[in-house]
Each structure stands twice: as structure tokens, then as C-alpha cells.
Design a protein around this motif. Sequence first.
Motif, PDB file in Angstrom:
ATOM      1  N   MET A   8       0.842  -1.198   0.000  1.00  0.00           N
ATOM      2  CA  MET A   8       0.000   0.000   0.000  1.00  0.00           C
ATOM      3  C   MET A   8       0.874   1.244   0.000  1.00  0.00           C
ATOM      4  O   MET A   8       1.839   1.328   0.761  1.00  0.00           O
ATOM      5  N   GLN A   9       0.507   2.175  -0.835  1.00  0.00           N
ATOM      6  CA  GLN A   9       1.307   3.393  -0.954  1.00  0.00           C
ATOM      7  C   GLN A   9       0.840   4.505  -0.036  1.00  0.00           C
ATOM      8  O   GLN A   9       1.607   5.409   0.289  1.00  0.00           O
ATOM      9  N   LYS A  10      -0.423   4.440   0.397  1.00  0.00           N
ATOM     10  CA  LYS A  10      -0.921   5.527   1.254  1.00  0.00           C
ATOM     11  C   LYS A  10      -1.973   4.998   2.221  1.00  0.00           C
ATOM     12  O   LYS A  10      -3.086   4.633   1.830  1.00  0.00           O
ATOM     13  N   ILE A  11      -1.593   4.951   3.501  1.00  0.00           N
ATOM     14  CA  ILE A  11      -2.490   4.573   4.582  1.00  0.00           C
ATOM     15  C   ILE A  11      -2.726   5.806   5.437  1.00  0.00           C
ATOM     16  O   ILE A  11      -1.773   6.420   5.910  1.00  0.00           O
ATOM     17  N   VAL A  12      -3.971   6.185   5.614  1.00  0.00           N
ATOM     18  CA  VAL A  12      -4.289   7.421   6.339  1.00  0.00           C
ATOM     19  C   VAL A  12      -5.071   7.102   7.609  1.00  0.00           C
ATOM     20  O   VAL A  12      -6.137   6.467   7.555  1.00  0.00           O
ATOM     21  N   PHE A  13      -4.547   7.539   8.738  1.00  0.00           N
ATOM     22  CA  PHE A  13      -5.257   7.443  10.011  1.00  0.00           C
ATOM     23  C   PHE A  13      -6.098   8.699  10.210  1.00  0.00           C
ATOM     24  O   PHE A  13      -5.573   9.810  10.170  1.00  0.00           O
ATOM     25  N   ILE A  14      -7.391   8.514  10.427  1.00  0.00           N
ATOM     26  CA  ILE A  14      -8.258   9.622  10.824  1.00  0.00           C
ATOM     27  C   ILE A  14      -8.439   9.489  12.326  1.00  0.00           C
ATOM     28  O   ILE A  14      -9.174   8.650  12.822  1.00  0.00           O
ATOM     29  N   GLY A  15      -7.717  10.308  13.060  1.00  0.00           N
ATOM     30  CA  GLY A  15      -7.640  10.179  14.506  1.00  0.00           C
ATOM     31  C   GLY A  15      -6.229   9.759  14.877  1.00  0.00           C
ATOM     32  O   GLY A  15      -5.624   8.918  14.205  1.00  0.00           O
ATOM     33  N   ALA A  16      -5.698  10.358  15.925  1.00  0.00           N
ATOM     34  CA  ALA A  16      -4.294  10.141  16.271  1.00  0.00           C
ATOM     35  C   ALA A  16      -4.114   9.875  17.762  1.00  0.00           C
ATOM     36  O   ALA A  16      -3.145  10.311  18.370  1.00  0.00           O
ATOM     37  N   GLY A  17      -5.051   9.134  18.328  1.00  0.00           N
ATOM     38  CA  GLY A  17      -4.994   8.829  19.753  1.00  0.00           C
ATOM     39  C   GLY A  17      -4.132   7.619  20.067  1.00  0.00           C
ATOM     40  O   GLY A  17      -3.281   7.209  19.268  1.00  0.00           O
ATOM     41  N   SER A  18      -4.381   7.014  21.238  1.00  0.00           N
ATOM     42  CA  SER A  18      -3.528   5.930  21.714  1.00  0.00           C
ATOM     43  C   SER A  18      -3.609   4.691  20.828  1.00  0.00           C
ATOM     44  O   SER A  18      -2.601   4.016  20.609  1.00  0.00           O
ATOM     45  N   MET A  19      -4.797   4.363  20.307  1.00  0.00           N
ATOM     46  CA  MET A  19      -4.900   3.177  19.462  1.00  0.00           C
ATOM     47  C   MET A  19      -4.195   3.386  18.136  1.00  0.00           C
ATOM     48  O   MET A  19      -3.513   2.482  17.628  1.00  0.00           O
ATOM     49  N   ALA A  20      -4.351   4.565  17.556  1.00  0.00           N
ATOM     50  CA  ALA A  20      -3.638   4.872  16.319  1.00  0.00           C
ATOM     51  C   ALA A  20      -2.140   4.757  16.539  1.00  0.00           C
ATOM     52  O   ALA A  20      -1.427   4.144  15.735  1.00  0.00           O
ATOM     53  N   GLU A  21      -1.646   5.314  17.629  1.00  0.00           N
ATOM     54  CA  GLU A  21      -0.209   5.249  17.896  1.00  0.00           C
ATOM     55  C   GLU A  21       0.246   3.813  18.136  1.00  0.00           C
ATOM     56  O   GLU A  21       1.341   3.423  17.703  1.00  0.00           O
ATOM     57  N   ALA A  22      -0.571   3.025  18.817  1.00  0.00           N
ATOM     58  CA  ALA A  22      -0.195   1.634  19.075  1.00  0.00           C
ATOM     59  C   ALA A  22       0.019   0.879  17.766  1.00  0.00           C
ATOM     60  O   ALA A  22       0.997   0.141  17.611  1.00  0.00           O
ATOM     61  N   LEU A  23      -0.883   1.069  16.815  1.00  0.00           N
ATOM     62  CA  LEU A  23      -0.752   0.392  15.526  1.00  0.00           C
ATOM     63  C   LEU A  23       0.422   0.943  14.727  1.00  0.00           C
ATOM     64  O   LEU A  23       1.198   0.175  14.137  1.00  0.00           O
ATOM     65  N   ILE A  24       0.568   2.264  14.718  1.00  0.00           N
ATOM     66  CA  ILE A  24       1.684   2.878  13.995  1.00  0.00           C
ATOM     67  C   ILE A  24       3.010   2.369  14.549  1.00  0.00           C
ATOM     68  O   ILE A  24       3.910   1.976  13.797  1.00  0.00           O
ATOM     69  N   HIS A  25       3.138   2.367  15.861  1.00  0.00           N
ATOM     70  CA  HIS A  25       4.369   1.904  16.499  1.00  0.00           C
ATOM     71  C   HIS A  25       4.657   0.453  16.106  1.00  0.00           C
ATOM     72  O   HIS A  25       5.773   0.113  15.690  1.00  0.00           O
ATOM     73  N   GLY A  26       3.638  -0.393  16.229  1.00  0.00           N
ATOM     74  CA  GLY A  26       3.834  -1.799  15.914  1.00  0.00           C
ATOM     75  C   GLY A  26       4.212  -2.028  14.463  1.00  0.00           C
ATOM     76  O   GLY A  26       5.118  -2.809  14.157  1.00  0.00           O
ATOM     77  N   TRP A  27       3.557  -1.340  13.556  1.00  0.00           N
ATOM     78  CA  TRP A  27       3.818  -1.526  12.137  1.00  0.00           C
ATOM     79  C   TRP A  27       5.170  -0.963  11.712  1.00  0.00           C
ATOM     80  O   TRP A  27       5.902  -1.604  10.960  1.00  0.00           O
ATOM     81  N   VAL A  28       5.483   0.233  12.184  1.00  0.00           N
ATOM     82  CA  VAL A  28       6.735   0.874  11.769  1.00  0.00           C
ATOM     83  C   VAL A  28       7.945   0.163  12.373  1.00  0.00           C
ATOM     84  O   VAL A  28       8.921  -0.137  11.676  1.00  0.00           O
ATOM     85  N   VAL A  29       7.881  -0.112  13.679  1.00  0.00           N
ATOM     86  CA  VAL A  29       9.004  -0.768  14.348  1.00  0.00           C
ATOM     87  C   VAL A  29       9.247  -2.160  13.787  1.00  0.00           C
ATOM     88  O   VAL A  29      10.396  -2.588  13.602  1.00  0.00           O
TER      89      VAL A  29
END
Length: 268
Positions: A1-22
Amino acid sequence: MQKIVFIGAGSMAEALIHGWVVNEVVQAKHVYVSNRSNRARLEELNVRYGVQMLDNMEELHEADLIILAMKPKDAKTAMASIAQYVSAETAVLSVLAGISINTVEECLGARAIARVMPNTSATIGMSASGIAFNERVTKVQKALYMQMLEAVGIVIEVEEDKLHAITALSGSGPAYLYYLLEAFEKVGSEFGLPKELVRKLMVQTLAGSAEMLKTVKEEPEILRRKVTSPGGTTEAGIRALESMHFNDAIASCIRSAETRSRELARGE
């Protein structure tokens, strides 16, 4: 996927971002974050993970996947504000407690929609998630979503209606365990033990007990009885819990959360 957009930037969004990026499941350059008004939060995520800030809602038209991660009470308003910018080909993954796939379809139109209930342990790759799909999700999309979520823990496909119970159990579960740890720390301090010591002991106890359940594969009741010697300290503690109707309290906790999830689904 070339573009994944989170609408909302709270704790759950960060948890997924952290897990995916790391875990290098998704490259940070392909992840965009947006919220209603808190730009400082977006800048924080940009600095911490290298994800992009979505500055113009018109860019949503280019998104391959939109992840709905705002507060459930703000969901309909937020979806209404982005509906005109979302391409018909864009898929949606919702992590909103209590918000049904049907509600997302009503707000954003007929499209491929998955609804998942992870928990914040996704941050360390230890989430327990339930997921449901509508009929427009292809086999390829389903496999991709499962792969993404398996990178941050375990994921189990269920009928959508069962997500209310999963929300109450594993979605909210970490908070209940943290609350339990707070109680341990409080009573430990009454015995004169430092908070840090109590936490170290109890975190290891919780981790060890969880590992026993995974490794030994015996029923919780059997493992409990092995610890509970007749006339011993553990038995005394269990009796105190029974006298306070511990099982009833836990049942009430889970049922209340499940009921609230259904209320959110009805827009209450």
C-alpha cells in the motif's frame, strides 16, 4: 500500500503505527495521520515515527486504506467531514468500539470495510484482536489485513456481532489488568513495601501466569487449585474474594462494557 491514512491520532492509532513501523510491516513514508484540530499531536507522531501529516483533506482521494481511529462519539461527524474526499476504491479499516460496519457504509458509502477491535498492547506486538469484514472485502485485502494485524499480536476473524464481546474482553482487558495492578500497589504500600517493588513482583507474576497458561495448556481452574493449598494463605485470599462476590464483579464489568459497545452501535 502506498498511502495509509489514520483519521484520529490517539492511543490506538499510535499503538498500531508503532507496531507496524518498528516491525517494518509498513514503511513510515506510506503512513499519514490526521485529526480534527491538534496539530501538535500530529507533529509528535511525525517526530517519533517518521509518519506524514495529512495537511489537505483532498489528499484522501489518493488513499489506498483509511483507518478510522477517532473517538467513537465523534465518528459520524468525522466521517461526514471526509466523505466527499474519499475515493470509491479506497478501503476502510475501523478500530472504533461499537461503531458498526453498516454505520460506516451509511457515512462513507458502499466499499470494502473491515472492523477490528485490537488493544493498546499492539504497541509491543502483543495485541489480541477480533476482526470482521463486509462482503466487499476481497480475499487479497483480507489476507493483507490479517497479516498487518498479526504483526502486532494475534487476530481472530469473527462475526461482527461478536465484536461487542471481544471489545469488552480483550479490547478493554488491558485497562482492567492495569486497574488490578493499581490495587496491588495500593495494598502493598499499606504493608510498607515500595511501589516499585510491588510493581516488579506483580508484573512478573502476571507475566509468569500468562506464560503458564500458554505453555502448560491446563485449565485456569486446575492451575489455581495447584497453588491453593488447603488451609493455606492462597485459600484465605480466595475466600476473601468469594466473600466479596469477585466473580459477580468481573461478570458485571464485562457485561457493562459489552452493553456500552452495543449502545454506541445504536448511536446512544
